[in-house]
Design a protein around this motif. Structure first.
Motif, PDB file in Angstrom:
ATOM      1  N   PHE A  90       0.820  -1.213   0.000  1.00  0.00           N
ATOM      2  CA  PHE A  90       0.000   0.000   0.000  1.00  0.00           C
ATOM      3  C   PHE A  90       0.855   1.265   0.000  1.00  0.00           C
ATOM      4  N   GLY A  91       1.949   1.256   0.745  1.00  0.00           N
ATOM      5  CA  GLY A  91       2.815   2.430   0.798  1.00  0.00           C
ATOM      6  C   GLY A  91       3.438   2.741  -0.546  1.00  0.00           C
ATOM      7  N   GLY A  92       3.943   1.717  -1.232  1.00  0.00           N
ATOM      8  CA  GLY A  92       4.493   1.930  -2.557  1.00  0.00           C
ATOM      9  C   GLY A  92       3.432   2.366  -3.549  1.00  0.00           C
ATOM     10  N   ARG A  93       2.268   1.739  -3.452  1.00  0.00           N
ATOM     11  CA  ARG A  93       1.155   2.129  -4.328  1.00  0.00           C
ATOM     12  C   ARG A  93       0.819   3.602  -4.118  1.00  0.00           C
ATOM     13  N   SER A  94       0.742   4.042  -2.867  1.00  0.00           N
ATOM     14  CA  SER A  94       0.414   5.437  -2.574  1.00  0.00           C
ATOM     15  C   SER A  94       1.473   6.379  -3.133  1.00  0.00           C
ATOM     16  N   CYS A  95       2.754   6.006  -3.006  1.00  0.00           N
ATOM     17  CA  CYS A  95       3.819   6.822  -3.592  1.00  0.00           C
ATOM     18  C   CYS A  95       3.694   6.892  -5.107  1.00  0.00           C
ATOM     19  N   SER A  96       3.359   5.764  -5.723  1.00  0.00           N
ATOM     20  CA  SER A  96       3.228   5.762  -7.184  1.00  0.00           C
ATOM     21  C   SER A  96       2.066   6.641  -7.629  1.00  0.00           C
ATOM     22  N   VAL A  97       0.986   6.656  -6.869  1.00  0.00           N
ATOM     23  CA  VAL A  97      -0.141   7.541  -7.192  1.00  0.00           C
ATOM     24  C   VAL A  97       0.275   9.003  -7.012  1.00  0.00           C
ATOM     25  N   ALA A  98       1.003   9.302  -5.939  1.00  0.00           N
ATOM     26  CA  ALA A  98       1.464  10.680  -5.713  1.00  0.00           C
ATOM     27  C   ALA A  98       2.305  11.165  -6.883  1.00  0.00           C
ATOM     28  N   VAL A  99       3.216  10.328  -7.363  1.00  0.00           N
ATOM     29  CA  VAL A  99       4.068  10.697  -8.496  1.00  0.00           C
ATOM     30  C   VAL A  99       3.230  10.817  -9.770  1.00  0.00           C
ATOM     31  N   ALA A 100       2.309   9.904  -9.982  1.00  0.00           N
ATOM     32  CA  ALA A 100       1.440   9.978 -11.165  1.00  0.00           C
ATOM     33  C   ALA A 100       0.584  11.241 -11.150  1.00  0.00           C
ATOM     34  N   GLU A 101       0.242  11.701  -9.954  1.00  0.00           N
ATOM     35  CA  GLU A 101      -0.574  12.921  -9.820  1.00  0.00           C
ATOM     36  C   GLU A 101       0.256  14.194  -9.844  1.00  0.00           C
ATOM     37  N   GLY A 102       1.571  14.071 -10.015  1.00  0.00           N
ATOM     38  CA  GLY A 102       2.390  15.260 -10.215  1.00  0.00           C
ATOM     39  C   GLY A 102       3.482  15.520  -9.192  1.00  0.00           C
ATOM     40  N   LEU A 103       3.641  14.696  -8.157  1.00  0.00           N
ATOM     41  CA  LEU A 103       4.739  14.901  -7.219  1.00  0.00           C
ATOM     42  C   LEU A 103       6.055  14.688  -7.962  1.00  0.00           C
ATOM     43  N   PRO A 104       6.919  15.716  -8.048  1.00  0.00           N
ATOM     44  CA  PRO A 104       8.193  15.539  -8.737  1.00  0.00           C
ATOM     45  C   PRO A 104       9.016  14.444  -8.048  1.00  0.00           C
ATOM     46  N   ALA A 105       9.701  13.625  -8.839  1.00  0.00           N
ATOM     47  CA  ALA A 105      10.450  12.498  -8.280  1.00  0.00           C
ATOM     48  C   ALA A 105      11.628  12.138  -9.155  1.00  0.00           C
ATOM     49  N   ALA A 106      12.654  11.566  -8.514  1.00  0.00           N
ATOM     50  CA  ALA A 106      13.784  11.015  -9.255  1.00  0.00           C
ATOM     51  C   ALA A 106      13.494   9.585  -9.674  1.00  0.00           C
ATOM     52  N   ALA A 107      12.748   8.849  -8.814  1.00  0.00           N
ATOM     53  CA  ALA A 107      12.499   7.433  -9.084  1.00  0.00           C
ATOM     54  C   ALA A 107      11.434   6.906  -8.136  1.00  0.00           C
ATOM     55  N   LEU A 108      10.941   5.710  -8.454  1.00  0.00           N
ATOM     56  CA  LEU A 108      10.034   4.965  -7.576  1.00  0.00           C
ATOM     57  C   LEU A 108      10.640   3.603  -7.280  1.00  0.00           C
ATOM     58  N   VAL A 109      10.500   3.174  -6.025  1.00  0.00           N
ATOM     59  CA  VAL A 109      10.966   1.865  -5.571  1.00  0.00           C
ATOM     60  C   VAL A 109       9.753   1.166  -4.965  1.00  0.00           C
ATOM     61  N   LEU A 110       9.157   0.233  -5.712  1.00  0.00           N
ATOM     62  CA  LEU A 110       7.895  -0.385  -5.331  1.00  0.00           C
ATOM     63  C   LEU A 110       8.121  -1.837  -4.942  1.00  0.00           C
ATOM     64  N   LEU A 111       7.987  -2.109  -3.656  1.00  0.00           N
ATOM     65  CA  LEU A 111       8.229  -3.427  -3.098  1.00  0.00           C
ATOM     66  C   LEU A 111       6.906  -4.126  -2.859  1.00  0.00           C
ATOM     67  N   SER A 112       6.752  -5.330  -3.371  1.00  0.00           N
ATOM     68  CA  SER A 112       5.506  -6.102  -3.224  1.00  0.00           C
ATOM     69  C   SER A 112       4.307  -5.271  -3.674  1.00  0.00           C
ATOM     70  N   TYR A 113       4.442  -4.652  -4.846  1.00  0.00           N
ATOM     71  CA  TYR A 113       3.351  -3.803  -5.357  1.00  0.00           C
ATOM     72  C   TYR A 113       2.076  -4.636  -5.487  1.00  0.00           C
ATOM     73  N   PRO A 114       0.954  -4.136  -4.940  1.00  0.00           N
ATOM     74  CA  PRO A 114      -0.308  -4.888  -5.001  1.00  0.00           C
ATOM     75  C   PRO A 114      -1.064  -4.611  -6.303  1.00  0.00           C
ATOM     76  N   LEU A 115      -0.765  -5.370  -7.348  1.00  0.00           N
ATOM     77  CA  LEU A 115      -1.478  -5.168  -8.614  1.00  0.00           C
ATOM     78  C   LEU A 115      -2.984  -5.296  -8.435  1.00  0.00           C
TER      79      LEU A 115
END
Length: 190
Positions: A90-115
């Motif tokens: 859930f934490g990685g998913r939330s970060c990925s949504v934040a970045v997709a919604e415009g949070l500037p980022a260098a990278a995403l590290v998604l562990l056990s992403y819940p597809l």
């Protein structure tokens, strides 16, 4: 399906690698989850901020991630796009949504992403993938009920940025943190 080999090249050089890493836990965990602590302790040259999200709702988690990241970037004296974001489930998913919604980022590290939730492969959590344009690392257990290697192979190509998918032994909560740490460290260039 890729083998669990360690990433041998990073999308980053010493000049452009992330200046900090924001890590978030799964829905029922806090900032002291053993995998997050292990990553923090292993990446001695990279400042890490571990967050407890305190919510099971993605919009609330996104707000907390954005606010904490702004403070962390200011503390480090860098812009938000110099930070990498991610975490478990859930934490990685939330970060990925934040970045997709415009949070500037260098990278995403998604562990056990819940597809998707276990046993519900039609209830996908990938609609935001085309809006992710940063280098993204996925590390999951080969027997994770939240997404099989074949399902990752089908859905990860929707991510607009360059992606790396690595597999480790285990399920949604791999017990051995060492290969996870190696993948994260190699990907971030640390």
């Amino acid at each position: 399906m890729r083998d669990a080999s360690i990433v041998t090249s990073s999308p980053f050089t010493k000049r452009n690698r992330p200046a900090g890493l924001v890590l978030t836990p799964g829905a029922s965990a806090d900032r002291d989850h053993h995998t997050l602590v292990a990553i923090d302790e292993a990446l001695t040259d990279l400042p890490v901020l571990r967050l407890t999200l305190g919510t099971n709702r993605v919009p609330s988690a996104v707000k907390k991630i954005v606010a904490a990241s702004e403070a962390f970037a200011a503390e480090l004296g860098v812009s938000l796009d110099r930070l990498a974001y991610g975490g478990r489930s859930f934490g990685g998913r939330s970060c990925s949504v934040a970045v997709a919604e415009g949070l500037p980022a260098a990278a995403l590290v998604l562990l056990s992403y819940p597809l998707h939730p276990p046993g519900k492969p039609d209830n996908l959590r990938v609609e935001h993938f085309p809006d992710i344009a940063v280098p993204t690392l996925f590390v999951s257990g080969r027997k994770d009920p939240f997404g099989t290697p074949d399902e990752f192979g089908e859905h990860v190509p929707a991510v607009a940025g360059p992606t790396t998918v690595e597999w480790v032994d285990g399920n949604h909560a791999p017990k051995n943190d060492a290969p996870v740490i190696e993948h994260v460290s190699a990907f971030l260039g640390y």
